[in-house]
Design a protein around this motif. Structure first.
Motif, PDB file in Angstrom:
ATOM      1  N   SER A   8      78.809  76.636  62.301  1.00  0.00           N
ATOM      2  CA  SER A   8      77.910  77.212  63.293  1.00  0.00           C
ATOM      3  C   SER A   8      77.250  76.096  64.093  1.00  0.00           C
ATOM      4  O   SER A   8      77.236  74.925  63.682  1.00  0.00           O
ATOM      5  N   LYS A  85      72.179  83.894  58.154  1.00  0.00           N
ATOM      6  CA  LYS A  85      72.259  85.346  58.227  1.00  0.00           C
ATOM      7  C   LYS A  85      71.008  85.927  58.875  1.00  0.00           C
ATOM      8  O   LYS A  85      69.905  85.423  58.703  1.00  0.00           O
ATOM      9  N   THR A  89      74.230  89.202  62.128  1.00  0.00           N
ATOM     10  CA  THR A  89      75.405  89.108  61.259  1.00  0.00           C
ATOM     11  C   THR A  89      76.297  90.340  61.360  1.00  0.00           C
ATOM     12  O   THR A  89      77.528  90.234  61.327  1.00  0.00           O
ATOM     13  N   ARG A  92      79.168  90.361  63.977  1.00  0.00           N
ATOM     14  CA  ARG A  92      80.203  89.324  63.936  1.00  0.00           C
ATOM     15  C   ARG A  92      81.579  89.817  64.413  1.00  0.00           C
ATOM     16  O   ARG A  92      82.280  89.086  65.114  1.00  0.00           O
ATOM     17  N   LEU A 100      76.500  84.738  68.503  1.00  0.00           N
ATOM     18  CA  LEU A 100      75.834  84.709  67.201  1.00  0.00           C
ATOM     19  C   LEU A 100      74.989  83.451  67.056  1.00  0.00           C
ATOM     20  O   LEU A 100      73.853  83.493  66.565  1.00  0.00           O
ATOM     21  N   GLU A 104      70.836  83.146  66.622  1.00  0.00           N
ATOM     22  CA  GLU A 104      70.225  82.394  65.525  1.00  0.00           C
ATOM     23  C   GLU A 104      69.239  81.359  66.063  1.00  0.00           C
ATOM     24  O   GLU A 104      68.134  81.202  65.518  1.00  0.00           O
TER      25      GLU A 104
END
Length: 289
Positions: A8, A85, A89, A92, A100, A104
């Motif tokens: 990520s 998470k 999530t 996804r 995503l 975050e």
């Protein structure tokens, strides 16, 4: 612990920060590895985001490299502890990994500085406007709506948006959709933590305003992240020099834009142009279409 196959942006950024700290301290991978009880290849994999790091070793890394600022350390510890998470999530299977990663970063941000050229910022879009932008892809529209909670909850971080006048004239979805979108901007500006400015067409100073971007402010300025948006892919920028350049760029654009939208005002003075007056002007033009 096995290597990560999908890294990520948070994990990549955490590794970048560790590498910058090590380089600033003038240490090789082998030297920091000796302190941490890690072999040089493991250090390299950690800095690349392929391997995680436990908190004990992180403390040793920070101490050895002279990183003593409490806010900076706390930010890195939070990045290290996170499992990535969140509400995002469940999306996804439906959105790109970059989306995503963005969600975050937004969830951990302490503030936002956004500049948009031809679109209303995503966090300020109405559902109908988002539907047009996402070509009525339900999951993508819902994902954007969920992202918007970050600036609508209690004690939300500050959100400062500069929007080019061009975005106000793009009647995506038709005049009705755009009128509602402009009304929504006015309503959002009533929130104490939201500031909205318009950069007019007749701005006489060139400030390299061709690229849309958003600075997501971290718990420490060294942990700020820039999102660069283009039609093909989103790019995250975290190197200190690059981020600082975009912070300066936003300050410059902010200084060139019209004064912030004041939704509590009854209207602009005839002798004084502001963002409220600009939005109302475009809104009234749409009423006749």
């Amino acid at each position: 612990m096995g290597f990560r196959t999908d890294i990520s942006e948070r994990q990549r950024r955490f590794g970048d920060e560790l590498r910058r700290l090590r380089n600033s301290a003038g240490l090789s991978s082998a030297e920091i590895g000796d302190v941490l009880g890690m072999k040089s290849p493991a250090v390299s994999h950690t800095e690349a985001g392929r391997l995680g790091l436990n908190l004990e070793r992180l403390d040793l890394w920070l101490d050895t490299c002279g990183a003593h600022d409490p806010e900076y350390r706390a930010g890195l510890i939070a990045m290290c502890k996170s499992n990535g998470k969140g509400w995002w999530t469940e999306y996804r299977p439906h959105v790109l990994p970059a989306a995503l990663d963005l969600a975050e970063f937004e969830a951990a941000a302490t503030g936002f500085s956004s500049y948009q050229t031809h679109l209303i910022p995503g966090l300020l879009q109405t559902k109908a406007y988002s539907e047009v932008i996402h070509e009525y892809a339900e999951s993508k529209v819902e994902f954007r709506r969920r992202r918007q909670h970050v600036i609508s909850v209690e004690d939300a971080p500050n959100f400062h948006a500069v929007i080019h006048e061009a975005a106000l004239h793009m009647t995506y979805g038709g005049p009705g959709v755009m009128r509602d979108q402009l009304n929504h901007l006015i309503e959002m500006a009533r929130l104490p933590h939201v500031a909205i400015q318009i950069l007019p067409f007749d701005c006489a100073v060139y400030a390299s305003t061709d690229t849309a971007f958003m600075v997501m402010h971290g718990p420490h300025s060294r942990l700020d992240t820039v999102l660069l948006e283009n039609p093909h892919r989103s790019t995250f920028l975290g190197d200190p020099e690059g981020v600082a350049a975009f912070r300066r760029k936003f300050d410059r654009i902010k200084g060139l834009a019209l004064p912030p939208l004041d939704a509590a005002s009854s209207g602009p003075s005839p002798a004084f142009r502001d963002s409220w007056g600009m939005i109302q002007h475009v809104r009234y033009k749409l009423l006749g279409r």
